[in-house]
Design a protein around this motif. Structure first.
Motif, mmCIF file in Angstrom:
data_model
loop_
_atom_site.group_PDB
_atom_site.id
_atom_site.type_symbol
_atom_site.label_atom_id
_atom_site.label_comp_id
_atom_site.label_asym_id
_atom_site.label_seq_id
_atom_site.Cartn_x
_atom_site.Cartn_y
_atom_site.Cartn_z
ATOM 1 N N PRO A 128 2.261 39.066 122.767
ATOM 2 C CA PRO A 128 1.700 37.727 122.910
ATOM 3 C C PRO A 128 1.794 36.948 121.603
ATOM 4 C CG PRO A 128 -0.060 39.342 122.733
ATOM 5 C CD PRO A 128 1.219 40.111 122.811
ATOM 6 N N GLU A 129 1.489 35.702 121.705
ATOM 7 C CA GLU A 129 1.476 34.851 120.517
ATOM 8 C C GLU A 129 0.416 35.347 119.528
ATOM 9 O OE1 GLU A 129 3.298 32.149 119.516
ATOM 10 O OE2 GLU A 129 4.619 32.734 121.172
ATOM 11 N N PRO A 130 0.712 35.310 118.227
ATOM 12 C CA PRO A 130 -0.283 35.796 117.243
ATOM 13 C C PRO A 130 -1.627 35.080 117.338
ATOM 14 C CG PRO A 130 1.866 35.511 116.215
ATOM 15 C CD PRO A 130 1.974 34.932 117.597
ATOM 16 N N THR A 131 -1.587 33.781 117.643
ATOM 17 C CA THR A 131 -2.853 33.052 117.751
ATOM 18 C C THR A 131 -3.681 33.560 118.917
ATOM 19 O OG1 THR A 131 -1.799 31.092 116.822
ATOM 20 C CG2 THR A 131 -3.907 30.783 117.962
ATOM 21 N N LEU A 132 -3.004 33.738 120.075
ATOM 22 C CA LEU A 132 -3.711 34.269 121.234
ATOM 23 C C LEU A 132 -4.185 35.699 120.990
ATOM 24 C CD1 LEU A 132 -1.796 33.039 124.403
ATOM 25 C CD2 LEU A 132 -3.937 32.231 123.456
ATOM 26 N N LEU A 133 -3.356 36.465 120.287
ATOM 27 C CA LEU A 133 -3.742 37.841 119.991
ATOM 28 C C LEU A 133 -5.011 37.879 119.142
ATOM 29 C CD1 LEU A 133 -2.924 40.819 120.269
ATOM 30 C CD2 LEU A 133 -1.628 40.565 118.152
ATOM 31 N N GLY A 134 -5.095 37.026 118.121
ATOM 32 C CA GLY A 134 -6.286 36.991 117.284
ATOM 33 C C GLY A 134 -7.513 36.511 118.034
ATOM 34 N N LEU A 135 -7.347 35.456 118.854
ATOM 35 C CA LEU A 135 -8.484 34.950 119.626
ATOM 36 C C LEU A 135 -8.971 35.972 120.646
ATOM 37 C CD1 LEU A 135 -7.420 31.234 120.258
ATOM 38 C CD2 LEU A 135 -9.163 32.078 118.685
ATOM 39 N N SER A 136 -8.026 36.693 121.268
ATOM 40 C CA SER A 136 -8.435 37.713 122.248
ATOM 41 C C SER A 136 -9.175 38.862 121.578
ATOM 42 C CB SER A 136 -7.212 38.236 122.994
ATOM 43 O OG SER A 136 -6.318 38.888 122.100
ATOM 44 N N LEU A 137 -8.771 39.228 120.359
ATOM 45 C CA LEU A 137 -9.483 40.280 119.639
ATOM 46 C C LEU A 137 -10.904 39.833 119.295
ATOM 47 C CD1 LEU A 137 -6.708 41.653 117.244
ATOM 48 C CD2 LEU A 137 -7.702 42.790 119.227
ATOM 49 N N VAL A 138 -11.059 38.573 118.889
ATOM 50 C CA VAL A 138 -12.401 38.060 118.590
ATOM 51 C C VAL A 138 -13.255 38.040 119.852
ATOM 52 C CG1 VAL A 138 -13.691 36.043 117.820
ATOM 53 C CG2 VAL A 138 -11.621 36.736 116.603
ATOM 54 N N GLY A 139 -12.678 37.568 120.956
ATOM 55 C CA GLY A 139 -13.427 37.554 122.206
ATOM 56 C C GLY A 139 -13.816 38.935 122.677
ATOM 57 N N ALA A 140 -12.876 39.896 122.550
ATOM 58 C CA ALA A 140 -13.193 41.276 122.945
ATOM 59 C C ALA A 140 -14.294 41.856 122.075
ATOM 60 C CB ALA A 140 -11.935 42.139 122.858
ATOM 61 N N ALA A 141 -14.266 41.536 120.784
ATOM 62 C CA ALA A 141 -15.320 42.038 119.895
ATOM 63 C C ALA A 141 -16.680 41.461 120.280
ATOM 64 C CB ALA A 141 -14.988 41.684 118.438
ATOM 65 N N VAL A 142 -16.712 40.177 120.663
ATOM 66 C CA VAL A 142 -17.981 39.563 121.066
ATOM 67 C C VAL A 142 -18.497 40.203 122.353
ATOM 68 C CG1 VAL A 142 -19.047 37.418 121.838
ATOM 69 C CG2 VAL A 142 -17.493 37.399 119.881
#
Length: 435
Positions: free
Chosen positions: A150-164
């Protein structure tokens, strides 16, 4: 074996939370790709058009002098010579939209506007090139917003969302729910009830808190039971001497024998009251003092004659609560005179890490099976002892003082002359560490 068995639930819990973290990350990634798919597609089209514009321009210049096969071999581009792209299944509306957007971007960057045709097979797009001799088409790959990686931006946002999400579920299941159970149990304790043991669940910190809460509840229950037993013992032990005093005081005239008996009853009452106060923890708040233990023991035993009580003391500096320890040793000496046979020997010995206060007498002592019972409060091995002002607290007080100092109480047996007596009790006390 026990430690290995404890790893099973921990491993299962860790795997469960790890799977939950991966599932949360995948869910967040899919949701973000669905929400921002069109924006990502537009950005990908702009980036692809920027790269293709230069390739198209250079390839068209090269085709003026060299054949398409040679150009394809030299540049690595996928070129095809044919009047039109190969027939294929009709592309989807999304692919047609992406192809039109790519054509628009290329028209803005090139001097002419090339034809772009989408192909559903393999998500391809055909771009028509200007060639002087024959029609040439360039095949390029169209990237899908749902493609991997996936796109790096989406990858980072998904990791933040998963952590939350993971942190929220962890706090809810591993912290908040066990703490709610602890709160309910605390409410019961505040209402004066004895709650059942709270299961140790959740995070390791919450489990440690639960274990300590359960230990506190057990101590409170034991203290309540001990208090009830102590009050019952007070009523029982004070009833007899008070009754005798009331009877004797009702006599019209007291002779010398009656006065002596009244004095003995008053001494018994004083002894019983003192033992109850000491057992109730009257000296627990006493501050420790650094002093020579041998001098303290000599002062405690000074009221007894040297013929009946023999001292064998080594000089030992130590930090103790002097009043509590003095009463404990006085209890041991008193028990030795009351239930044993003189002479009584008070001995102090120093070891590398602790010292031992031993009280020996020449009596038979008590059997081994009676020792644990003798350490319990209000337990008399001889029921007749209560008439002498003894309420079954002597050894319980000594055991309490030993525990207060971090020591222990031991039962000894010996045979003169190798030992100073036939029966003894040893009170061990830890020595302060140097430095």
């Amino acid at each position: 074996m026990k430690s290995r068995a404890g790893w099973g639930p921990r491993l299962a819990t860790g795997l469960g939370w790890g799977g939950l973290a991966l599932a949360s990350w995948g869910l967040c990634l899919v949701v973000l790709q669905g929400l921002f798919g069109q924006q990502i597609e537009a950005l990908q089209t702009v980036q692809l058009a920027r790269e293709l514009a230069l390739n198209v321009r250079l390839t068209e210049l090269t085709l003026e002098r060299y054949p398409p096969d040679l150009v394809s071999e030299l540049t690595g581009l996928d070129l095809a010579v044919r009047p039109r792209p190969p027939a294929a299944p009709a592309p989807s509306l999304a692919m047609q939209r992406q192809a039109e957007a790519l054509q628009q971007q290329l028209c803005e960057r090139l001097a002419h506007c090339p034809m772009v045709q989408a192909s559903a097979r393999g998500r391809m797009a055909w771009i028509e090139l200007i060639s002087p001799l024959e029609p040439v088409w360039l095949r390029v790959q169209l990237r899908s917003p749902m493609a991997w990686p996936p796109e790096p931006t989406l990858l980072g946002l998904s990791l933040v969302g998963a952590a939350v999400i993971w942190a929220g579920l962890f706090l809810l299941l591993e912290v908040e729910r066990p703490l709610r159970g602890l709160e309910k149990a605390l409410r019961l304790v505040g209402d004066g009830e004895d709650p059942a043991a709270v299961p140790a669940r959740g995070a390791p910190e919450v489990q440690r808190l639960t274990h300590r809460f359960n230990a506190m509840v057990r101590r409170l229950a034991a203290n309540r039971q001990e208090r009830a037993t102590m009050l019952a013992g007070i009523a029982h032990d004070l009833r007899a001497p008070i009754t005798r005093l009331q009877f004797r005081l009702s006599l019209p005239e007291l002779n010398a024998d009656e006065r002596e008996r009244c004095a003995n009853d008053l001494q018994a009452l004083e002894r019983i009251t003192g033992q109850f106060l000491l057992f109730a923890g009257g000296n627990d708040a006493e501050e420790p003092v650094d002093l020579p233990l041998d001098q303290l023991l000599a002062e405690v035993s000074s009221s007894h004659s040297s013929e009946l009580l023999r001292l064998d003391l080594e000089p030992v500096p130590i930090v103790v609560r002097p009043v509590a320890l003095g009463r404990a040793v006085a209890n041991l000496i008193d028990n030795a005179f009351t239930y044993g046979e003189p002479p009584v020997v008070l001995r102090l010995r120093q070891q590398p890490q602790h010292c031992t206060v031993e009280v020996w007498d020449q009596g038979a002592g008590m059997a081994s099976h009676q020792w644990d019972r003798a350490l319990q409060p209000f337990q008399r091995l001889d029921e007749a002892r209560g008439q002498q002002g003894h309420c079954g607290l002597g050894l319980a007080i000594v055991a309490h003082v030993a525990q207060l100092h971090g020591g222990s109480l031991l039962r000894l047996h010996g045979e003169p002359p190798t030992a100073p007596g036939r029966f003894g009790i040893a009170l061990t006390l830890p020595l302060p560490r140097n430095g």
